[in-house]
Design a protein around this motif. Sequence first.
Motif, PDB file in Angstrom:
ATOM      1  N   LEU A 311      64.699   0.881  17.403  1.00  0.00           N
ATOM      2  CA  LEU A 311      65.382  -0.360  17.038  1.00  0.00           C
ATOM      3  C   LEU A 311      65.512  -0.468  15.529  1.00  0.00           C
ATOM      4  O   LEU A 311      66.593  -0.795  15.008  1.00  0.00           O
ATOM      5  N   THR A 315      69.155   0.039  13.389  1.00  0.00           N
ATOM      6  CA  THR A 315      69.631  -1.116  12.623  1.00  0.00           C
ATOM      7  C   THR A 315      69.886  -0.732  11.172  1.00  0.00           C
ATOM      8  O   THR A 315      70.926  -1.097  10.588  1.00  0.00           O
ATOM      9  N   THR A 316      68.949   0.012  10.578  1.00  0.00           N
ATOM     10  CA  THR A 316      69.124   0.423   9.180  1.00  0.00           C
ATOM     11  C   THR A 316      70.176   1.520   9.044  1.00  0.00           C
ATOM     12  O   THR A 316      70.779   1.680   7.974  1.00  0.00           O
ATOM     13  N   GLU A 318      73.038   1.538  10.204  1.00  0.00           N
ATOM     14  CA  GLU A 318      74.355   0.929  10.006  1.00  0.00           C
ATOM     15  C   GLU A 318      74.758   0.971   8.537  1.00  0.00           C
ATOM     16  O   GLU A 318      75.944   1.137   8.210  1.00  0.00           O
ATOM     17  N   SER A 349      65.922  -8.999  14.115  1.00  0.00           N
ATOM     18  CA  SER A 349      67.179  -8.379  13.681  1.00  0.00           C
ATOM     19  C   SER A 349      67.310  -6.963  14.229  1.00  0.00           C
ATOM     20  O   SER A 349      68.419  -6.493  14.492  1.00  0.00           O
ATOM     21  N   TYR A 350      66.155  -6.269  14.446  1.00  0.00           N
ATOM     22  CA  TYR A 350      66.210  -4.921  15.014  1.00  0.00           C
ATOM     23  C   TYR A 350      66.676  -4.960  16.466  1.00  0.00           C
ATOM     24  O   TYR A 350      67.398  -4.065  16.914  1.00  0.00           O
ATOM     25  N   TYR A 352      68.742  -7.176  17.695  1.00  0.00           N
ATOM     26  CA  TYR A 352      70.178  -7.406  17.608  1.00  0.00           C
ATOM     27  C   TYR A 352      70.905  -6.112  17.250  1.00  0.00           C
ATOM     28  O   TYR A 352      71.931  -5.766  17.851  1.00  0.00           O
ATOM     29  N   GLY A 353      70.377  -5.386  16.246  1.00  0.00           N
ATOM     30  CA  GLY A 353      71.031  -4.166  15.796  1.00  0.00           C
ATOM     31  C   GLY A 353      71.034  -3.074  16.841  1.00  0.00           C
ATOM     32  O   GLY A 353      72.023  -2.341  16.999  1.00  0.00           O
ATOM     33  N   PHE A 354      69.927  -2.947  17.574  1.00  0.00           N
ATOM     34  CA  PHE A 354      69.842  -1.905  18.600  1.00  0.00           C
ATOM     35  C   PHE A 354      70.911  -2.099  19.662  1.00  0.00           C
ATOM     36  O   PHE A 354      71.605  -1.143  20.047  1.00  0.00           O
ATOM     37  N   LYS A 356      73.612  -3.788  19.410  1.00  0.00           N
ATOM     38  CA  LYS A 356      74.939  -3.686  18.815  1.00  0.00           C
ATOM     39  C   LYS A 356      75.403  -2.237  18.795  1.00  0.00           C
ATOM     40  O   LYS A 356      76.597  -1.946  19.033  1.00  0.00           O
ATOM     41  N   HIS A 357      74.480  -1.311  18.555  1.00  0.00           N
ATOM     42  CA  HIS A 357      74.848   0.083  18.348  1.00  0.00           C
ATOM     43  C   HIS A 357      74.486   0.988  19.517  1.00  0.00           C
ATOM     44  O   HIS A 357      74.527   2.209  19.390  1.00  0.00           O
ATOM     45  N   ALA A 388      68.183 -13.478  10.678  1.00  0.00           N
ATOM     46  CA  ALA A 388      68.590 -12.492  11.673  1.00  0.00           C
ATOM     47  C   ALA A 388      69.799 -13.036  12.428  1.00  0.00           C
ATOM     48  O   ALA A 388      69.755 -14.106  13.029  1.00  0.00           O
TER      49      ALA A 388
END
Length: 510
Positions: A311, A315-316, A318, A349-350, A352-354, A356-357, A388
């Motif tokens: 995760l 996220t990073t 991106e 936020s991780y 959310y990012g996971f 998302k991608h 986040a």
Amino acid sequence: MAKCSKSNLDSPPTPVLVDRISDLPNSILLHILSLLPFKSTATTSILSKRWTNLFQHFLIHTHSFDFGQDFAKAQTQQQFINTVNQYLQLHNGSKIDKFHLLFHPGIQNQVHADKWLEFALERSVKELGFDFCGPITESDDLHSERLTLLDSLYLSNSLTHLKLGQFEFNPPMAFTGFASLVSLYLRRVNITDGNLGSVLMKCPLLTDLSLCECGGLNSIKIFGPKEFLLERLFVGNCYEAYEIEVLAPNLKSFHFYGDLFYGYSFRDISTLEDVYLNSNGFEHTEPDHNYIEILSSVSTVKILTVCTGPLLYMTTAEEYFPEDLPVNLPNLEELQIIVGFPLDEDQLSYFYGFFKHTICPCLDKLFIELCADHFELSWQSQLKEGEAEELAATSFDNLKTIKITNFRGTEIEMRLVKFFLSKSISLEQLVLVAAQDSDLEKQIAGTNDSSMTSITIVDEVLIMPKASSNAKVLVCGDWGADGKALLHTHTNTLQNVRTVSGRTCLKLGL
């Protein structure tokens, strides 16, 4: 004539206890003994002389010996040694199917290990479990001295299942492989890359391989003969290894825990459906593990468990490696995320990012295990409260079931719940299992009447907006049927893995 009093007439007759088991013939009683756990069978010998004779007859002819953890309870080392030797001396059969032994005598008792191993091998044992690791403690030393194995072990053609703990695995030059071996489990066994490769090439029927806390491995290469049958591979905390390479066309399951390696290579694994990746406690170690590469290489997976490392990385990525995104997991149906720390703004936020991608259109079940311990983090979140960002474009079209355990109802956790409820258009049930000893658990159990915060948490969850009109929300404790139901496929794996002194260990079940 004497008259009976009314009270005597009304008294119920005293029940007569009849020992019907003792009326059974010896042949049936011996069959019953063969179905009991070994320790229970041994306990029957104290009932009477007849049962003592039956147990001795059982020992003479039994095809299975299980000197496991239950058998060793309440015995000193010397008592255990004496009991095992006494039972083995009574046996006069030429064949046994199973011989399991769990003992922690120390290196000074090599002579007993040799004697017991020789007993099993002389009788062409099929399932052999020899674990000399002892219980896991905080003072465990993964580099402690190992016992040696008899050369006759390496010449056995009868073995179908082999479990070894706390040994050196060093086959002689005459080693031609285990022709019948189906399952091999090594824990705290020193084995070199070359010897592992020799075993894999010379065990044509091997389908299950487990390497747990093994020393001597640097570059783990999982190759086999032309018709390599390996289906299940487990690698756990092999602390000297730095890379793994897998070429296994029949591999269905890959489970891993511990610090991640520098290099991964998976080839010809189109049948892989079940992956467990748990590096809790190692997420921030060097090197910077490329979880995108790892997950992309196992993209056929249907059942997946990960820690929060992927995760964070995705996220990073991106910002730093946008060309590597997204990760496509087209077959993923069941996902479990293990969270090693209390949720903060960064970790939210991780999540959310996971999502998302990660493209997982078939995701049906989602399990999130939050950190069981509630403590203050030793670092500050890089994001401020509320920073986040939920992602408007994210949606879960086929997600039907969500279960979150160790739930406390913190502000961050509530936002995570809100996120899933608002994005899951096909959701049927959301189960929130309260963390042990939390205010929420006490309120559910009715032992915290003075806490209004818990009531507010439950009410707030129940009235959250839902994208699915069919979604049902259940808030419960982990003691009841609701909390214990709906288990992830990897539940047993997760229960066997535990953290001791900052490292992850696995209990070997013999």
